[in-house]
Design an enzyme around this catalytic site. Structure first.
Site, PDB file in Angstrom:
ATOM      1  CE  LYS A  55      32.778  73.246  68.765  1.00 40.97           C
ATOM      2  NZ  LYS A  55      33.066  72.211  69.630  1.00 40.97           N
ATOM      3  CB  SER A 135      31.725  74.052  72.841  1.00 40.83           C
ATOM      4  OG  SER A 135      32.347  72.912  72.250  1.00 40.83           O
ATOM      5  CB  SER A 159      32.298  69.948  73.272  1.00 43.08           C
ATOM      6  OG  SER A 159      32.445  70.756  74.465  1.00 43.08           O
TER       7      SER A 159
END
Length: 468
Positions: A55, A135, A159
């Protein structure tokens, strides 16, 4: 590598070639083929040669780390986060970075999951008209597409688990303090953690074994070395036999289709030997949520300011949250879709000595942990709690009433306890996951229970891919 699906409205499912790749020249699709065609040699790490995506809020020495924000477009201080250093030392191949909901979905109450100014809009591989959730959206979509067997996501509340569920992959949020957060763009030191998102529980466990461990720069990890085990070695397909598991009936709001899939899987759990105990009552999520949000506002300001101060001032001119707010206000590309009201509220908060902050943290932690997960498990002699992770992915149209329904993430997120989601089936053709929650440091047990469920059900199906 920023990952975004094919452009909205194209009418085709995202394929590997429709994923936008920027950053390193490594080809993730070729890397995963090499991984699946070979296995680590004798004496090598269990993840030696494994291609892994990160990420884009996790620092690497060889790529910028943007958190999806143009304010951090030049953020390349040349350092690996400790979890990245552990992956490299074990022989993993870091092939790139994945798009995310900008600033990990904490900038605006109207933010769009999977969108960032740097990476654009990540799409759901099962239906590009629906969200990949946030996210860690790019990490979930990338693993679902088969670009890599594992990606690393981060979670403050949902997330890792939500994008894993709606993209049909395994996602594991470890106990907070098992994995270092150093050199990861933060929201909250109370709740933030990184964790693996994978096609199988075994691959997630292999990667967790590598990234877990103490870090002198992260006080929360002081017990990690003493607590970590070989999580893959501990997986047992028979671990559900005789296991008393609580069904969190007090969690409401799931779609009828997801609830029906969940009920079918309860029988699968019974067939595997689990003893299920209905839990009609639990802690008040509204009270926990209000206190949690206040904590996040306070800690966002404190933790982000500390992170920005650690970056290179020649690369990152925004040195504080206030600077980022000013940058966004002056940069139309940042606010074309939504504003920054949460940032503005966080900036108005005091420091971490404020009585209001300390009371909120004590309240949220007590209700989610000792009086939440701990009490439910103790009073009912349970080893885990389960619920649907969430319902089917909602549509990307903000005016559509087909919105997300139900969530199992809050208690484990606020308490800092482990949470695993494993694919359990489909809701109107969209994947949904089953969540396993446990007590602090019970990561190995939760992974093993999820592994047994995975082996018994084999519910994961890859997305339909239209290749050019």
């Amino acid at each position: 590598m920023a990952l975004a699906g094919c452009a909205a409205g194209q009418g085709a499912y995202p394929s590997a070639s429709a994923v936008v790749a920027t950053g390193r020249a490594n080809n993730a699709a070729h890397a995963v083929l090499r991984w699946t065609e070979t296995s680590p040699s004798r004496g090598a790490s269990a993840i030696s040669g494994m291609p892994i995506l990160l990420k884009d809020n996790i620092e690497t020495a060889d790529m910028p780390t943007t958190a999806g924000s143009l304010a951090l477009a030049g953020n390349a201080p040349g350092r690996d986060a400790p979890l990245v250093a552990r992956l490299r030392a074990a022989g993993a191949v870091i092939v790139g970075k994945t798009n995310l909901s900008e600033w990990a979905n904490i900038r605006s109450s109207d933010s769009i999951s999977g969108w960032s100014a740097v990476g654009g809009q990540t799409l759901n591989p099962y239906d590009p008209a629906r969200t990949p959730c946030g996210s860690s959206s790019g990490s979930g979509a990338a693993v679902a597409l088969g670009l890599t067997p594992v990606a690393i996501g981060t979670e403050t509340d949902g997330s890792i688990t939500c994008p894993s569920s709606v993209n049909g992959v395994v996602g594991f949020k470890p106990t907070v303090g098992l994995v270092s957060r150093t050199h990861i763009v933060p929201i909250s030191h109370s709740q933030d953690t990184a964790g693996p998102m994978a096609t199988t529980v075994r691959d997630a466990a292999k990667v967790l074994t590598v990234i877990a461990g103490s870090d002198p720069a992260d006080p929360a990890t002081v017990e990690a070395d003493a607590r970590k085990v070989d999580y893959a070695a501990g997986l047992d397909a028979g671990s559900l036999r005789g296991a008393r598991i609580g069904v969190m009936r007090f969690l409401k709001g799931y779609s009828a289709e997801t609830q029906a899939v969940f009920e079918q899987n309860l029988q699968a759990l019974r067939d595997a030997g689990a003893v299920l105990v209905d839990l009609p009552e639990g802690p008040d999520g509204r009270v926990i949520g209000a206190a949690e949000f206040k904590v996040l506002l306070y800690e966002l300001k404190h933790d982000l300011n500390a992170y920005l101060a650690s970056t290179d001032p020649e690369q990152v001119r925004t040195r504080t949250l206030a600077d980022v707010i000013a940058f966004n206000a002056a940069e139309p590309r940042e606010t074309v879709l939504f504003g920054q009201d949460i940032f503005e509220r966080a900036q108005a908060m005091g420091d971490l000595t404020a009585a209001d902050y300390m009371e909120a943290r004590a309240t949220s932690l007590r209700l989610a942990g000792p009086e939440g997960i701990d009490r439910l498990m103790r009073d009912n002699a349970l080893v885990a709690l389960i619920a649907p992770t969430t319902s089917r992915a909602w549509t990307n149209d903000p005016k559509d009433e087909d919105d997300m329904e139900g969530s199992a993430s809050q208690l484990a997120a606020v308490a800092g306890y482990p949470h695993l989601t494993v694919p359990m089936g489909f809701d109107r053709g969209m994947p949904v996951g089953l969540s396993f929650l446990g007590g602090k440091w019970e990561d190995a047990r939760i992974l093993s229970l999820g592994y047994a469920f995975e082996q018994a059900t084999q519910a994961r199906r890859p997305p339909p891919v239209v290749r050019p």
